[in-house]
Design a protein around this motif. Structure first.
Motif: not given
Length: 509
Positions: A165-192
């Motif tokens: 559960f989150t405080a609202g849609g903007s926070q949930s959207n932030l989490m979506g972009l955060l995971l997109a960014r970090d997933y790409y870096a970790t999965e494809y360039t092994q950068h944490n």
């Protein structure tokens, strides 16, 4: 230890309880039940009066007048009793609060709330559980997880799905972009990124959104250090939905320019039009290019409740992450939202352990919800409101409300389209209607100015609250239908008032 030292220790029994009642009557504990009842009864009476006395959605009070009333408030001088307090709150707040439950409120994405959820709010505030760790909210944690699991299933995700559960849609959207960014870096360039910060190539990361997507995408891209330049806006079709062909062309173009596509954000229910992007088609493109696929269903999530319109969400099951706003389309009080992922392994990117809160050796079988959250440690037990609602009302009744709203919006759009004094801009998948007053005999040069006058006149009178937006520079009035109590008769009455104010303005000029 001396007898004197023993004598200084607090004593137990009836005497100490009496002293606690006398000394701490305003702290929530067993000795303050009478004080609690007094406060709750007073608040209850204010709410009942709010319901009985309100006949229009806003008082129409000018901002300057209300601000002047606040100037006299002195926090260094407490009020003598609850009667004085409640009278003050009545005059400063309740009297002028926007009445979202009235059919004449059709402005923003504010739904009327269901009674069971309001009952839950009393428990939430009084018991005051915090949802960050298991040892602070045992049953509450399992309730939240059960509701998240139910939501995952409604979306069409499998057993590996999870969320929080989150405080609202903007926070949930932030989490979506955060995971997109970090997933790409970790999965494809092994950068944490969590450990090392943004990689040098992050300036070339690209995220694809509709030109009608929610503004939180731009704000969140900036917060994540990618900048608004990372967003590639895709043109929409005649119904203001993302054009999938243009999306694919944009991805190819960015690749050819040496940039790095990492994610697509689709919208299931745009704020301005209430329409859904082609979710399945976009999902296939995301899969083809191996991009993170986030769906902002903050508004459109209500379609999960109805069998009649559920097909509009086909393709949602292809997403990596989804934003849900129960406080928009499940008739819940603010705040009640969620961030959902197709596979719980993605949430590992957010995990962080600290000895004073969630140490690794006290993970309680992975029941610490803080391991899934990004911006909240202490967090309200908002899930209880949805629990009350579903257990007492059921999905079907909520779904029937959603169907009523959609069908009323369809009929309202037809009424507007047939009125020669009004100009309908677009039909809606859910319940947003954009139109303007544009009589055939209007001789003025600026329809936008005319419709701005109408909106302001309605607001100042308080009789009706409508929203507005601009499309290609032109000003339009906006109905946002989120209330099953709003009927076609209400719509006709509101349109009559709009035309009256428009005609009055026309005659002045």
């Amino acid at each position: 230890m001396s007898n004197t030292m023993y004598a200084e220790l607090p004593q137990s029994g009836p005497d100490i309880l009496t002293r606690e009642k006398e000394t701490y009557p305003d702290i929530f504990h067993e000795g303050a039940a009478a004080e609690y009842s007094k406060a709750i009864t007073g608040a209850h009476d204010l709410v009942v009066n709010f319901l009985h006395r309100n006949r229009k959605p806003f008082s129409g009070i000018p901002a300057a007048e209300l601000k002047a009333a606040f100037a006299a408030i002195d926090f260094d001088t407490p009020l003598p009793d609850y009667v004085s307090l409640l009278q003050e709150v009545q005059e400063l707040y309740v009297k002028h609060a926007t009445a979202f439950h009235l059919p004449e409120y059709i402005a923003h994405l504010n739904c009327p709330v269901v009674i069971p959820a309001i009952g839950a709010e009393v428990l939430i505030a009084a018991i005051n559980s915090s949802q960050d760790t298991w040892d602070q909210s045992a049953g509450g944690t399992l309730m939240e997880q059960k509701l998240i699991s139910w939501t995952c299933n409604e979306i069409g995700f499998g057993k590996e799905a999870d969320g929080v559960f989150t405080a609202g849609g903007s926070q949930s959207n932030l989490m979506g972009l955060l995971l997109a960014r970090d997933y790409y870096a970790t999965e494809y360039t092994q950068h944490n990124i969590k450990k090392a910060g943004l990689p040098a190539e992050a300036s070339r990361y690209r995220i694809f959104v509709s030109e009608k997507a929610h503004f939180s995408n731009h704000k969140n891209a900036a917060l994540l250090g990618l900048g608004e330049q990372s967003l590639v806006e895709i043109k929409t079709d005649e119904r203001f939905r993302m054009n999938a062909l243009l999306l694919q062309d944009a991805i190819e173009r960015e690749i050819s320019q040496g940039n790095i596509p990492i994610a697509i954000v689709a919208t299931a229910g745009t704020t301005d039009f209430g329409n859904l992007d082609p979710l399945a088609e976009i999902g296939r493109i995301a899969t083809r290019y191996r991009l993170w696929y986030h769906i902002d269903a903050a508004y459109g999530c209500g379609l999960l409740l109805t069998e009649k319109y559920r097909s509009l969400l086909n393709g949602m099951e292809l997403a990596h992450s989804v934003t849900i706003d129960y406080h928009k389309s499940f008739f819940q009080p603010i705040s009640s939202s969620a961030f959902i992922v197709r596979d719980k392994k993605y949430l590992q990117l957010l995990r962080m352990h600290v000895d004073y809160l969630n140490p690794k050796d006290e993970d309680y079988d992975d029941l610490n919800q803080i391991n899934k959250s990004v911006t909240q440690s202490t967090r309200r037990f908002d899930a209880l409101k949805l629990w009350f609602t579903l257990r007492l009302m059921g999905k079907q009744k909520l779904g029937a409300y959603t169907e009523t709203i959609i069908e009323t919006a369809e009929k309202a759009a037809e009424v507007i389209s047939l009125d020669t004094d009004l100009e309908l801009l677009s039909y809606s998948d859910i319940g947003v209607i954009l139109f303007r007053y544009a009589p055939e005999n209007y001789k003025g040069s600026d329809l936008s100015e005319l419709n701005q006058y109408i909106k302001k006149a309605l607001f100042n009178s308080g009789e009706v609250l409508v929203a507005s937006t601009r499309v290609n520079g032109d000003f339009y009035l906006k109905f946002t239908m989120l209330n099953p109590l709003t009927t076609l008769d209400h719509i006709r009455h509101i349109l009559k008032l709009i035309k009256q104010h428009g005609a009055a303005s026309h005659q002045k000029n």
